[in-house]
Motif scaffolding. Structure first.
Motif, PDB file in Angstrom:
ATOM      1  N   HIS A 155      19.651 -33.714 -48.567  1.00 29.70           N
ATOM      2  CA  HIS A 155      19.874 -32.277 -48.446  1.00 29.70           C
ATOM      3  C   HIS A 155      21.322 -31.947 -48.810  1.00 29.70           C
ATOM      4  N   ARG A 156      22.243 -32.706 -48.233  1.00 26.20           N
ATOM      5  CA  ARG A 156      23.663 -32.459 -48.427  1.00 26.20           C
ATOM      6  C   ARG A 156      24.045 -32.639 -49.901  1.00 26.20           C
ATOM      7  N   LEU A 284       5.983 -37.293 -36.063  1.00 27.17           N
ATOM      8  CA  LEU A 284       7.156 -36.533 -36.465  1.00 27.17           C
ATOM      9  C   LEU A 284       6.983 -36.028 -37.891  1.00 27.17           C
ATOM     10  N   GLY A 285       6.764 -34.724 -38.015  1.00 31.37           N
ATOM     11  CA  GLY A 285       6.679 -34.107 -39.336  1.00 31.37           C
ATOM     12  C   GLY A 285       8.051 -33.572 -39.735  1.00 31.37           C
ATOM     13  N   ILE A 286       8.224 -33.296 -41.013  1.00 31.89           N
ATOM     14  CA  ILE A 286       9.517 -32.811 -41.502  1.00 31.89           C
ATOM     15  C   ILE A 286       9.581 -31.284 -41.333  1.00 31.89           C
ATOM     16  N   ARG A 287      10.643 -30.809 -40.726  1.00 33.46           N
ATOM     17  CA  ARG A 287      10.786 -29.366 -40.466  1.00 33.46           C
ATOM     18  C   ARG A 287      10.813 -28.553 -41.766  1.00 33.46           C
ATOM     19  N   THR A 288      10.392 -27.295 -41.665  1.00 32.07           N
ATOM     20  CA  THR A 288      10.305 -26.429 -42.850  1.00 32.07           C
ATOM     21  C   THR A 288      11.626 -26.341 -43.613  1.00 32.07           C
ATOM     22  N   GLN A 289      12.747 -26.327 -42.910  1.00 32.97           N
ATOM     23  CA  GLN A 289      14.041 -26.218 -43.609  1.00 32.97           C
ATOM     24  C   GLN A 289      14.243 -27.373 -44.585  1.00 32.97           C
ATOM     25  N   ALA A 292      11.663 -29.250 -48.830  1.00 35.43           N
ATOM     26  CA  ALA A 292      11.904 -29.662 -50.225  1.00 35.43           C
ATOM     27  C   ALA A 292      11.868 -31.185 -50.367  1.00 35.43           C
ATOM     28  N   HIS A 293      12.105 -31.885 -49.251  1.00 40.07           N
ATOM     29  CA  HIS A 293      12.115 -33.355 -49.307  1.00 40.07           C
ATOM     30  C   HIS A 293      10.856 -33.969 -48.701  1.00 40.07           C
ATOM     31  N   ALA A 295       7.275 -35.317 -49.001  1.00 42.69           N
ATOM     32  CA  ALA A 295       6.413 -35.816 -50.087  1.00 42.69           C
ATOM     33  C   ALA A 295       4.992 -35.274 -49.997  1.00 42.69           C
ATOM     34  N   LYS A 296       4.659 -34.641 -48.871  1.00 45.56           N
ATOM     35  CA  LYS A 296       3.306 -34.080 -48.712  1.00 45.56           C
ATOM     36  C   LYS A 296       2.954 -33.114 -49.844  1.00 45.56           C
ATOM     37  N   GLN A 297       3.992 -32.434 -50.368  1.00 45.00           N
ATOM     38  CA  GLN A 297       3.737 -31.450 -51.433  1.00 45.00           C
ATOM     39  C   GLN A 297       3.131 -32.097 -52.676  1.00 45.00           C
ATOM     40  N   TRP A 298       3.256 -33.409 -52.813  1.00 45.16           N
ATOM     41  CA  TRP A 298       2.745 -34.082 -54.008  1.00 45.16           C
ATOM     42  C   TRP A 298       1.379 -34.719 -53.789  1.00 45.16           C
TER      43      TRP A 298
END
Ligand code: SF4
Lengths: 360, 72
Positions: A155-156, A284-289, A292-293, A295-298
């Motif tokens: 992110h950074r 533990l899911g990845i927070r909405t913020q 972008a990182h 991998a579920k989107q793929w």
């Protein structure tokens, strides 16, 4: 080796085992939750040092073992996409999915690379900007902070090609599910390295609810034997509580820095555990913020339902209901050279531990 | 997966440390810990220091073990 050798001292081990041998109370059954404990217990032959009235059974604390076949299927599906590198801890590579394994896919040409740290996956993303790098995040509270650091780093640095497929899980819901089930447990040997992060306080609600003794233990023979000793004392005196044997590493509040970071990156979500099924807020899911990182989107839509290996009783073993020797395949069709189920793949899995140390 | 090993911090550069683990020199991230100094022992897991090892607690545990009595 400081903090190892002195906790393996033979004379002290014998003396402690002898002291435990004088226990003459009712028969008890304690569960070591963590796969690392299962490995130590088998490796050092702890069961043979205990009187018959004290039985240790292994639990669900082997990250690879509880990870769903569906997760492996997802990782495989991602590895088949173009311009994709899968970065994974070595533990996952041989775990059977429904029809294949990551190792198999690698043999067929998929770009699957083993990393020792999530930061190595970050470096991989920096070095391969034209590819997606997908890190497979598995493990409990011990390992999740390392993944959180990587997501924060990505992110950074605005590393747009770094993703995590998270199957991270947290321990207390699994312990709660066991205590509410049909197995008789007189106490937990609680995971030492999970607790280094979380602190001992996370077990307090469990003790309050079920009056079950909990002792957080180190991993050397003296640690484990002394934890058994502490549990017996709680049982005999009827004083269930949370005690820390592993004080050189664990305290009440845990590692605040790591906990804050985990909370920044992850949020609780329902998750599936082998043997235990779907447990509310156990993953533990990845927070909405940080979506972008994620991998579920793929992930492809309409993935087939996962299939568990036929004949494998790994799920019951993780619940403490059955032991590896009760599996028809143990040591025959299933062995570390040809693992049928996840409990034989992982070096923290009960099947592998029993196989290696001859205690099937 | 939860395997973590004690190691001794030999040098610190920013948020990284050189740690000696069973005779091997390993680079470890200090991003999850605070106030680690050279000569401290840390517990290392997947390339990160998870916690400092508390030496007086280790000594105390060994002392308790030496003084242990049987159940009576
Ligand atoms: S021995 Fe193999 S097949 Fe049987 S329960 Fe263990 S992992 Fe599954």
């Amino acid at each position: 080796m400081k903090y190892i050798t002195e906790f393996r001292n033979k004379d002290d081990v014998q003396k402690l085992a002898k002291a435990i041998g004088t226990y003459n109370g009712r028969p008890v059954q304690y569960m070591e939750v963590c796969g690392g404990h299962t490995m130590s217990i088998q490796r050092f032959g702890i069961p043979s040092m205990l009187p018959e009235s004290i039985r240790l059974i292994s639990g669900p604390g082997c990250p690879v073992c509880v990870t769903s076949t569906g997760f492996i299927d997802q990782a495989i599906a991602l590895s088949r996409q173009t311009d994709t590198i899968i970065a994974t801890y070595g533990d996952l590579i041989r775990v059977p999915g429904s029809n294949s394994s990551l190792e198999n896919e690698r043999g067929k040409g998929a770009d699957i690379r083993i990393v020792l740290s999530s930061l190595a996956a970050i470096q991989m993303a920096i070095d391969n900007q034209d590819k997606k790098v997908i890190f497979l995040g598995i493990g409990f509270e011990t390992t999740a902070p390392a993944t959180a650091v990587a997501i924060q780093e990505a992110h950074r640095q605005s590393l747009e090609n770094f993703y995590v497929l998270s199957a991270h899980k947290i321990m207390p819901p699994a312990m709660d599910s066991l205590l509410s089930g049909d197995i008789n447990l007189d106490g937990f040997i609680a995971p030492g390295h999970v607790s280094a992060i979380t602190g001992s306080k996370i077990y307090e609600p469990l003790v309050e609810k079920y009056q079950t003794p909990v002792v957080i233990s180190g991993f050397e023979p003296l640690d484990i034997l002394y934890s058994v000793w502490m549990l017996i004392n709680q049982t005999q005196n009827n004083t269930p509580g949370v005690e820390i044997q592993y004080k050189r590493v664990v305290n009440e509040g845990g590692n605040t820095k790591a906990l804050e970071l985990m909370d920044e990156i992850f949020e609780p979500e329902d998750d599936w555990w082998r043997g235990l099924g779907v447990l509310p807020n156990s993953g533990l899911g990845i927070r909405t913020q940080y979506r972008a990182h994620d991998a579920k989107q793929w992930l492809p839509k309409n993935m087939e339902l996962p299939k568990e290996p036929v004949g494998c009783i790994c799920g019951d073993i993780l619940k403490g209901l059955r032991s590896p020797s009760e599996c028809r395949l143990f040591g025959k069709a299933c062995h570390p050279g040809n693992p049928v189920g996840a409990c034989m793949v992982s070096n923290e899995g009960a099947c592998q531990a029993y196989y290696l140390y001859g205690n099937g | 997966m939860c395997l973590s090993i004690p190691g001794k911090v030999l040098a610190i550069r920013g948020d990284k440390a050189d740690v000696s683990i069973q005779g091997n020199l390993v680079e470890v991230s200090l991003q999850l810990v605070e106030d680690v100094k050279v000569n401290d022992y840390v517990l290392v897991h997947v390339g990160f220091a998870l916690e400092k090892i508390n030496d007086s607690e280790a000594t105390e545990m060994l002392k308790v073990l030496k003084e242990l009595k049987n159940f009576t």
